[in-house]
Design an enzyme around this catalytic site. Structure first.
Site, mmCIF file in Angstrom:
data_model
loop_
_atom_site.group_PDB
_atom_site.id
_atom_site.type_symbol
_atom_site.label_atom_id
_atom_site.label_comp_id
_atom_site.label_asym_id
_atom_site.label_seq_id
_atom_site.Cartn_x
_atom_site.Cartn_y
_atom_site.Cartn_z
ATOM 1 C CG HIS A 157 -1.977 1.065 1.190
ATOM 2 N ND1 HIS A 157 -3.328 0.795 1.195
ATOM 3 C CD2 HIS A 157 -1.888 2.412 1.113
ATOM 4 C CE1 HIS A 157 -4.016 1.927 1.142
ATOM 5 N NE2 HIS A 157 -3.149 2.935 1.099
ATOM 6 C CD GLU A 175 -6.863 6.773 4.953
ATOM 7 O OE1 GLU A 175 -7.571 6.798 3.925
ATOM 8 O OE2 GLU A 175 -5.709 7.251 5.014
ATOM 9 C CG ASP A 197 -1.310 5.631 2.894
ATOM 10 O OD1 ASP A 197 -1.646 5.455 1.710
ATOM 11 O OD2 ASP A 197 -2.109 6.055 3.755
ATOM 12 C CG ASP A 198 0.203 8.972 0.652
ATOM 13 O OD1 ASP A 198 0.209 8.871 -0.585
ATOM 14 O OD2 ASP A 198 -0.785 8.690 1.355
#
Ligand code: ADE
Ligand code: ZN
Length: 322
Positions: A9, A192, A270-271
């Site tokens: 992810h 989330e 994620d980021d």
């Protein structure tokens, strides 16, 4: 031996460091908003919806196909250096289109960047074409149509990210049917920033093999049992959850409670630069917070490989590396 890391992810655009985004902006003559960065040069955002806005603003620096080459090369080579042996990356055809880059051109550039990183490091990976929920149903259906029209061996999944509070999963069922019929693995961001109901609705309407995040499931014991029964794999990104304020610390993530309830759990960054983390840090923080053993951590990577959207021969090679 270093633990082989798997990241299921991670967003391509969200993995671009502020330094890379500033370099692309300079190369392309793009003036980024002054308030995109803190004084120390890091990304500036205050909450989840502001994060999504800053993300879009940073994407304005990405203007040319070769920028996608650089994004893919940088992400995969950096992550390989951290110990990642396989990574899946969410890619947004919408952000490319906003810069006038057609999907096939984007794919050629991504393949080039990824292939260079793979040749240099041995890292393996795939891409997950990702619709943006708050851009609406029509755009999501157009994105799914791209998957159907332009199949690519490295694009093996279809997902949806963005504002989870926008619309209902059922609105996007047609888009997901098109993607599924194109042979893609399905993952949905849910649970989330919204509650368990958001996950249940995604499971009912979109039948994903994996859920992005899914941590809100912990609030509903019957949903936890359903995830375990159905073998749905969660892509848990604790550092991301902490950064957006869902939890105060790694030890508060329901990661271990979900695992112990029989839910299949994997990890994602994620980021990374937005959330001040990376995949090695996610593994290390989770191991430390829950006092997990090396075999426990290896089991996380094994679950992730089994849930990966890649062919069986690739999975077998990755499992050998464990
Ligand atoms: N797009 C990029 N990162 C995201 C996240 N963590 N949640 C939803 N959409 C995203
Ligand atoms: Zn995400």
């Amino acid at each position: 031996m270093k633990l082989p890391l798997i990241d299921l992810h991670c967003h391509l655009e969200g993995a671009a460091s502020p330094t890379l985004i500033r370099a692309l902006a300079a190369r392309n003559g793009v003036q980024l908003p002054a308030d995109l960065f803190n004084a120390d040069g890091s990304y500036l955002w205050k909450d989840f919806s502001h994060f999504l806005e800053s993300y879009d603003a940073a994407c304005q620096a990405i203007r040319k196909p070769e920028d996608f080459f650089d994004l893919a090369y940088t992400h995969f080579s950096d992550a390989a250096r951290l110990g990642m042996i396989y990574g899946e990356v969410f890619i947004s055809a919408d952000h490319a289109a906003a810069s006038g880059i057609a999907y096939p051109e984007m794919l050629t550039a991504l393949e080039g960047g990824f292939s260079k990183a793979r040749a240099q490091t041995g890292v393996e990976g795939r891409f997950v074409l990702t619709a943006i929920r708050h851009y609406g149903v029509e755009k999501a259906e157009q994105t799914a149509a791209l998957a159907h029209e332009f199949p690519h061996p490295l694009v093996t999944g279809f997902g949806i990210a963005g504002d989870e509070a926008f619309g209902q999963p059922a609105d996007f069922a047609r888009a997901f049917d098109v993607a599924r019929n194109a042979g893609l693995g399905i993952t949905v961001h849910a649970g989330e920033v919204c509650g368990p109901q958001s996950i249940a609705a995604a499971l009912d309407a979109l039948k994903p093999a994996r859920i992005g995040h899914g941590v809100a499931a912990i609030g509903d014991a019957s949903l936890v049992a359903r995830l375990a029964d159905e073998g749905v794999v969660l892509e848990i990104c604790p550092g991301s959850n902490i950064a957006v304020g869902v939890y105060g610390a790694y030890g508060q993530s329901p990661f271990l409670r979900l695992r112990d309830a029989g839910v299949k759990v994997s990890l994602g960054a994620d980021d990374p630069p937005y959330f001040h983390t990376d995949i090695a840090n996610e593994y290390a923080q989770v191991q430390q917070a829950f006092d997990l053993s090396a075999p426990d951590m290896l089991a996380i990577s094994k679950t992730a490989i089994e849930a990966a959207f890649c062919d069986d021969a690739t999975k077998a090679k990755l499992l050998e590396k464990l």
